[in-house]
Motif scaffolding. Structure first.
Motif, short mmCIF file in Angstrom:
data_model
loop_
_atom_site.label_atom_id
_atom_site.label_comp_id
_atom_site.label_asym_id
_atom_site.label_seq_id
_atom_site.Cartn_x
_atom_site.Cartn_y
_atom_site.Cartn_z
N HIS A 27 8.67 14.33 -2.15
CA HIS A 27 9.43 14.57 -3.32
C HIS A 27 10.06 15.61 -3.32
CE1 HIS A 27 10.05 14.36 -7.72
NE2 HIS A 27 9.76 15.75 -7.56
N LEU A 28 9.89 16.77 -2.88
CA LEU A 28 10.78 17.97 -2.58
C LEU A 28 12.01 17.80 -1.81
CD1 LEU A 28 8.53 21.03 -2.69
CD2 LEU A 28 9.93 20.08 -4.78
N LEU A 29 11.69 17.00 -0.60
CA LEU A 29 12.74 16.55 0.26
C LEU A 29 13.67 15.65 -0.16
CD1 LEU A 29 11.03 17.45 3.80
CD2 LEU A 29 12.45 18.93 2.54
N ALA A 30 13.20 14.66 -0.97
CA ALA A 30 13.92 13.72 -1.55
C ALA A 30 14.27 12.74 -0.29
CB ALA A 30 15.14 13.92 -2.14
N VAL A 31 13.32 12.32 0.41
CA VAL A 31 13.48 11.29 1.55
C VAL A 31 12.64 10.04 1.19
CG1 VAL A 31 13.72 13.17 3.25
CG2 VAL A 31 11.47 12.50 2.85
N GLY A 32 11.90 9.92 0.26
CA GLY A 32 10.91 8.80 -0.18
C GLY A 32 11.58 7.43 -0.09
N ASP A 33 12.96 7.39 -0.65
CA ASP A 33 13.58 6.08 -0.84
C ASP A 33 14.35 5.60 0.65
OD1 ASP A 33 13.11 6.17 -3.35
OD2 ASP A 33 14.88 7.04 -3.99
N ARG A 34 14.18 6.28 1.54
CA ARG A 34 14.80 5.98 2.77
C ARG A 34 13.99 4.71 3.49
NH1 ARG A 34 17.59 10.26 6.82
NH2 ARG A 34 18.58 7.95 7.31
N ALA A 35 14.61 3.84 3.90
CA ALA A 35 13.94 2.70 4.84
C ALA A 35 13.56 3.39 6.08
CB ALA A 35 14.71 1.56 4.95
N ALA A 36 12.59 2.91 6.16
CA ALA A 36 11.76 3.67 7.49
C ALA A 36 10.76 2.71 8.31
CB ALA A 36 11.09 5.02 7.32
N GLN A 37 10.55 3.10 9.49
CA GLN A 37 9.45 2.35 10.15
C GLN A 37 8.35 3.37 10.70
OE1 GLN A 37 10.38 -0.42 13.32
NE2 GLN A 37 10.52 1.14 14.86
N MET A 38 7.15 2.87 10.98
CA MET A 38 6.04 3.84 11.32
C MET A 38 5.45 3.22 12.73
SD MET A 38 2.80 5.49 9.45
CE MET A 38 2.18 3.90 8.82
N ARG A 39 4.99 3.94 13.35
CA ARG A 39 4.23 3.15 14.74
C ARG A 39 3.04 4.22 14.78
NH1 ARG A 39 9.11 2.69 17.22
NH2 ARG A 39 10.03 0.59 17.35
N LEU A 40 1.89 3.71 15.05
CA LEU A 40 0.65 4.38 15.35
C LEU A 40 0.43 3.69 16.89
CD1 LEU A 40 0.03 3.62 12.30
CD2 LEU A 40 -1.63 5.19 12.55
N THR A 41 0.32 4.81 17.86
CA THR A 41 0.27 4.74 19.46
C THR A 41 -0.92 5.27 19.86
OG1 THR A 41 2.72 4.29 19.20
CG2 THR A 41 1.41 4.69 21.30
N ILE A 42 -1.68 4.55 20.47
CA ILE A 42 -2.80 5.18 21.10
C ILE A 42 -2.20 5.95 22.37
CG2 ILE A 42 -3.40 3.39 23.06
CD1 ILE A 42 -6.09 5.10 20.65
N ARG A 43 -2.85 7.22 22.72
CA ARG A 43 -2.47 7.95 23.73
C ARG A 43 -3.42 7.94 25.10
NH1 ARG A 43 -1.09 12.42 19.55
NH2 ARG A 43 1.25 12.33 19.44
N GLY A 44 -4.32 7.30 25.01
CA GLY A 44 -5.52 7.06 26.15
C GLY A 44 -6.23 5.92 25.94
N GLU A 45 -6.71 5.44 27.15
CA GLU A 45 -7.49 4.22 27.20
C GLU A 45 -8.60 4.19 26.03
OE1 GLU A 45 -10.69 2.00 30.28
OE2 GLU A 45 -8.67 3.00 31.08
N ALA A 46 -8.76 3.05 25.29
CA ALA A 46 -9.72 3.03 24.24
C ALA A 46 -9.81 1.43 23.99
CB ALA A 46 -9.14 3.67 22.83
N VAL A 47 -10.72 1.23 22.81
CA VAL A 47 -10.65 -0.20 22.35
C VAL A 47 -10.11 -0.09 20.74
CG1 VAL A 47 -12.31 -2.00 21.62
CG2 VAL A 47 -12.72 -0.60 23.69
N ALA A 48 -9.14 -1.11 20.45
CA ALA A 48 -8.73 -1.06 18.99
C ALA A 48 -10.05 -1.40 18.02
CB ALA A 48 -7.56 -2.13 18.98
N ALA A 49 -10.04 -0.61 16.98
CA ALA A 49 -10.80 -0.92 15.92
C ALA A 49 -10.45 -0.29 14.71
CB ALA A 49 -12.21 -0.20 16.26
N CYS A 50 -10.83 -1.32 13.78
CA CYS A 50 -10.31 -1.16 12.30
C CYS A 50 -8.78 -1.02 12.06
CB CYS A 50 -10.95 0.18 11.83
SG CYS A 50 -12.72 0.14 11.57
N THR A 51 -8.08 -1.69 12.94
CA THR A 51 -6.72 -2.03 12.63
C THR A 51 -6.40 -2.96 11.57
OG1 THR A 51 -6.75 -3.53 14.41
CG2 THR A 51 -6.19 -1.62 15.27
N GLU A 52 -7.20 -3.79 11.36
CA GLU A 52 -6.89 -4.42 10.02
C GLU A 52 -7.25 -3.61 8.90
OE1 GLU A 52 -8.32 -7.05 13.45
OE2 GLU A 52 -9.19 -5.19 12.46
N GLU A 53 -7.93 -2.74 8.78
CA GLU A 53 -8.09 -1.95 7.64
C GLU A 53 -7.15 -0.97 7.62
OE1 GLU A 53 -11.29 -4.40 8.04
OE2 GLU A 53 -10.85 -3.03 9.44
N ALA A 54 -6.62 -0.39 8.82
CA ALA A 54 -5.32 0.53 8.65
C ALA A 54 -4.29 -0.31 8.06
CB ALA A 54 -5.05 0.89 10.07
#
Length: 286
Positions: A27-54
């Motif tokens: 709110h204070l930086l007034a950046v909320g209205d900007r169109a943006a994209q987000m990526r959540l990236t794994i940094r090591g070997e794992a198994v995806a879980a709860c991605t549907e809930e995310a």
């Protein structure tokens, strides 16, 4: 993998816990209205879980999901678990809630997959079962994470199976009392398994005589189980045998080779979290 049910109230409660009113920084930086994209990236070997809930967290915050890796998918460093786009305010509100969920769930799923592989290598056919011993409120997440890693739930609640602990046995008047009460209840248990906890071979024999379908050995060593399982199999060929208590990745293979049908463990719920990185950037930069 959407077999575990999460209602809308649960997803909204997670969001409200972190961002119930206003994101003051956005709110204070007034950046909320900007169109943006987000990526959540794994940094090591794992198994995806709860991605549907995310993904549902992102959607409940008002953004859209562009792609995700399904729960149960093995992932390597650099794989994008979830990509989303929308107003920056919506993505920033979803950010930490989704990241925290994925770090816990993917960490548990990865640890589960490692244990399942170790157990199957030592004794194909022996199952890994996870308990209901975890922090309150985590049951659905812990269940979905361990299912994603290849384990199966041992007991989801006290109403699911009959599991006679020593505490019940004392209240029932000892082995004779348990035997008498199970005999009376036998018709009502036509579709249920009766599991009885044991701490020795003598306990196990008494449990089988009392009507147990399954004996769950608590905190027995692999050496003890290797000695106890053959005489039990000889006398009670259809009796199921479980090992529980103190089982973790470091000793799971040894327990699996001891002669039991399955391992019951709580350790997977406390696995180290996965490392999930998050980037949020304006869409026009792409």
């Amino acid at each position: 993998m959407n077999s575990v049910f999460f209602d809308h109230a649960t997803i909204d409660a997670w969001i409200a816990e972190d961002a119930p009113l206003v994101d003051l920084t956005t709110h204070l930086l007034a950046v909320g209205d900007r169109a943006a994209q987000m990526r959540l990236t794994i940094r090591g070997e794992a198994v995806a879980a709860c991605t549907e809930e995310a993904a549902r967290i992102v959607q409940h915050c008002g953004a859209q999901v562009d792609r995700l890796l399904a729960s149960g998918t093995p992932v390597a460093a650099g794989d994008v678990l979830l990509a989303a786009s929308g107003p920056a305010a919506d993505l920033l509100r979803a950010w930490k809630v989704a990241q925290n969920l994925l770090e816990y769930a993917c960490g548990v799923a990865a640890a589960t997959a490692r244990m399942v592989r170790a157990v199957q290598a030592a004794a194909p056919g022996v199952a890994v079962l996870t308990t209901r011993k975890h922090a309150p409120g985590l049951r659905r997440v812990a269940l979905k994470a361990t299912l994603s890693g290849g384990a199966f739930p041992h007991r989801l609640g006290v109403g699911e199976t009959v599991l006679v602990f020593p505490q019940h046995r004392v209240l029932a008047g000892g082995w004779e009392g348990v035997s008498a009460r199970l005999a009376v209840a036998a018709p009502a248990l036509a579709e249920k398994k009766c599991v009885v906890e044991a701490h020795s071979l003598d306990d196990a024999l008494r449990a089988a005589a009392a009507g147990a379908d399954v004996v769950q050995f608590d905190k027995a060593t692999p050496e003890q189980l290797r000695a106890w399982c053959p005489p039990l199999r000889e006398r009670h060929a259809r009796l199921g045998l479980l090992a529980a208590g103190g089982i973790h990745l470091g000793n799971a293979a040894e327990y699996a080779a001891s002669g039991v049908d399955a391992l019951v463990t709580s350790s997977l719920h406390y696995a180290p979290p996965a490392d999930v990185g998050v980037t949020i950037e304006p869409l026009e930069q792409r």
